[in-house]
Scaffold this motif. Structure first.
Motif, PDB file in Angstrom:
ATOM      1  N   SER A 243      -5.089   0.823  -0.770  1.00  0.00           N
ATOM      2  CA  SER A 243      -4.589   1.887   0.103  1.00  0.00           C
ATOM      3  C   SER A 243      -5.719   2.778   0.596  1.00  0.00           C
TER       4      SER A 243
ATOM      5  N   HIS B 258      -7.667   1.185   3.272  1.00  0.00           N
ATOM      6  CA  HIS B 258      -6.856   0.970   4.468  1.00  0.00           C
ATOM      7  C   HIS B 258      -6.828   2.238   5.315  1.00  0.00           C
ATOM      8  N   TYR B 259      -6.648   3.380   4.667  1.00  0.00           N
ATOM      9  CA  TYR B 259      -6.534   4.641   5.399  1.00  0.00           C
ATOM     10  C   TYR B 259      -7.883   5.343   5.589  1.00  0.00           C
TER      11      TYR B 259
ATOM     12  N   ILE C 223       0.849  -1.184   0.000  1.00  0.00           N
ATOM     13  CA  ILE C 223       0.000   0.000   0.000  1.00  0.00           C
ATOM     14  C   ILE C 223       0.888   1.238   0.000  1.00  0.00           C
TER      15      ILE C 223
END
Length: 458
Positions: free
Chosen positions: A339, A342-343, A244
């Motif tokens: 990514s 994930h964030y 990521i």
């Protein structure tokens, strides 16, 4: 570096910064090399490093022109992720349909993750690789594109028939039948493989996480999260099963003057006070709207197709170029979405309306997925890195994709320059932060280099 970013206010200086960032990443990842072809801008031709075939690429460039026109007028527009997926599998089918006409070619099943072996050609029998390509492109267009109208279907039938006639006057010949059947078999095998990439999870339920600074649906449409599981889908390269973008450099904060607040405020002020040139750039790379937008991958494919036509690229070179660029784009989408979810970072419009200006809306529409990293920057950087492997790192070109809308062609000194501007367009449009664009450009370049380095000829 952060201080430098904060001092950048003009398009010229920002664009130079992002180009510099891309060049720096190139050094980090051991530089770049051309393996498909060598550009010769002195006479406007593309000189093949190793001749793939003596056939013209016209048949495939015309198919891509037809497909992007179909996408342009499809209502509603297919999403960039959808079009990127189409072009990836189509590029693979195209390459495999002509691969045996490329000297010392390597089967993609030996380099792509979980790709099965493709149908074998008959030994000691002749083929027309142009006819095979025509058949493969027709099959993929009919089967990968959703919502084709009767007019679209007629255009596809007409295109296939016209090139069958043009490429083989004697359509009753064994070479014609063998070549067409081979192209169809290859395309059918690629299409069947595409069904197992994770697309069946597109409609799985999803509940966004809740925490300070988390993404929420954005105005005006307040649409639910788009493709939250895309990051788990099968990538083209095994090395992209994990990985990521690095974390956003600033912790979330609602305190005026904090690094995060200032990062959001920069996007807000830049977009709100955008110059005419910056608004043009935002519109040029927006790539949305029925009759007004090709989608991000469609825009990229238009650039590649125009350059292949301009340089008179042969069929083998074109097939490798379409395959590599679209594979890079597909994996960039998958790794960007991995990514993003994930964030789960908040979009500028949410932060600004909550804390700075309750009435503000960005200049362009905010996509319905988390902010970090910037997808347009990541995918454009990956695609353009693969393009540089075809034409060269310092190849200058003009992009006239939206001249039909009255937007003048834009000139670039390199593919990295174009990727940098595509990233900047999202700041001017008010939908991304500087650090998200910076990270996206570097992340995409890394992905693109992995694909660029694939050896398709021994």
């Amino acid at each position: 570096m952060t201080h430098l970013m904060r001092s950048l206010r003009s398009h010229g200086s920002m664009r130079k910064y992002f180009v510099f960032a891309c060049l720096a990443m190139a050094l980090i990842f051991n530089g770049c090399k051309k393996e498909i072809s060598v550009p010769d801008q002195s006479n406007g031709t593309l000189a093949s490093a190793r001749a793939a075939t003596n056939s013209s690429s016209e048949v495939v460039t015309q198919w891509y022109n037809l497909q992007t026109r179909i996408m342009l007028y499809t209502n509603p527009n297919p999403s960039p992720v959808v079009t990127g997926r189409i072009f990836a599998y189509e590029g693979i089918a195209l390459y495999e349909s002509v691969r045996h006409g490329i000297p010392n070619s390597v089967p993609l099943s030996s380099v792509l993750y979980q790709m099965p072996e493709m149908p074998a050609k008959e030994k000691n029998n002749g083929y027309s690789w142009s006819i095979a390509a025509n058949a493969a492109m027709a099959f993929m267009t009919r089967n990968m594109f959703a919502g084709l109208t009767a007019h679209n279907q007629a255009s596809i039938d007409s295109m296939e028939a016209a090139y069958n006639e043009k490429l083989s006057p004697d359509q009753a010949s064994e070479v014609f039948s063998r070549s067409r059947e081979f192209g169809r078999k290859v395309a059918a095998a690629v299409f069947e493989w595409s069904k197992s990439d994770g697309i069946s999870h597109n409609s799985d339920p999803y509940t966004p996480p809740v925490f300070p600074g988390a993404w929420v649906p954005t105005p005006p449409a307040l649409l639910p999260a788009a493709l939250p599981y895309l990051g788990t889908y099968r990538p083209m390269l095994e090395m992209h099963l994990t990985g990521i973008a690095p974390p956003f450099p600033f912790a979330y904060s609602e305190t005026p003057g904090s690094p995060f607040y200032e990062e959001v405020n920069f996007t807000y002020q830049t977009s709100k006070n955008a110059t005419a040139e910056q608004k043009t750039i935002a519109r040029f790379w927006a790539d949305v709207g029925v009759g007004t937008g090709y989608s991000t991958p469609g825009h990229h494919i238009r650039i590649l197709t125009k350059l292949l036509e301009k340089n008179g690229a042969d069929l083998g070179t074109a097939a490798m170029a379409y395959a590599k660029t679209s594979i890079a784009s597909r994996d960039a989408f998958i790794m960007t979405w991995r990514s993003k979810y994930h964030y789960n970072q908040i979009r500028p419009v949410t932060y600004v309306r909550n804390l700075i200006d309750p009435s503000w809306l960005p200049y362009i529409g905010t996509p319905n997925h988390p902010e970090y990293p910037a997808a347009h920057a990541t995918v454009s950087s990956a695609f353009m890195e693969a393009m540089a492997g075809v034409f060269g790192d310092n190849y200058s070109f003009s992009d006239d994709t939206y001249e039909f809308l009255g937007i003048a062609p834009r000139d670039y000194s390199s593919f990295g320059d174009a990727a940098a501007e595509a990233g900047l367009s999202r700041i001017y449009g008010g939908i991304h932060y500087r650090e998200s664009v910076k990270a996206g450009l570097a992340f995409g370049k890394q992905i693109g280099k992995h694909v660029r380095d694939l050896q398709l000829q021994q």
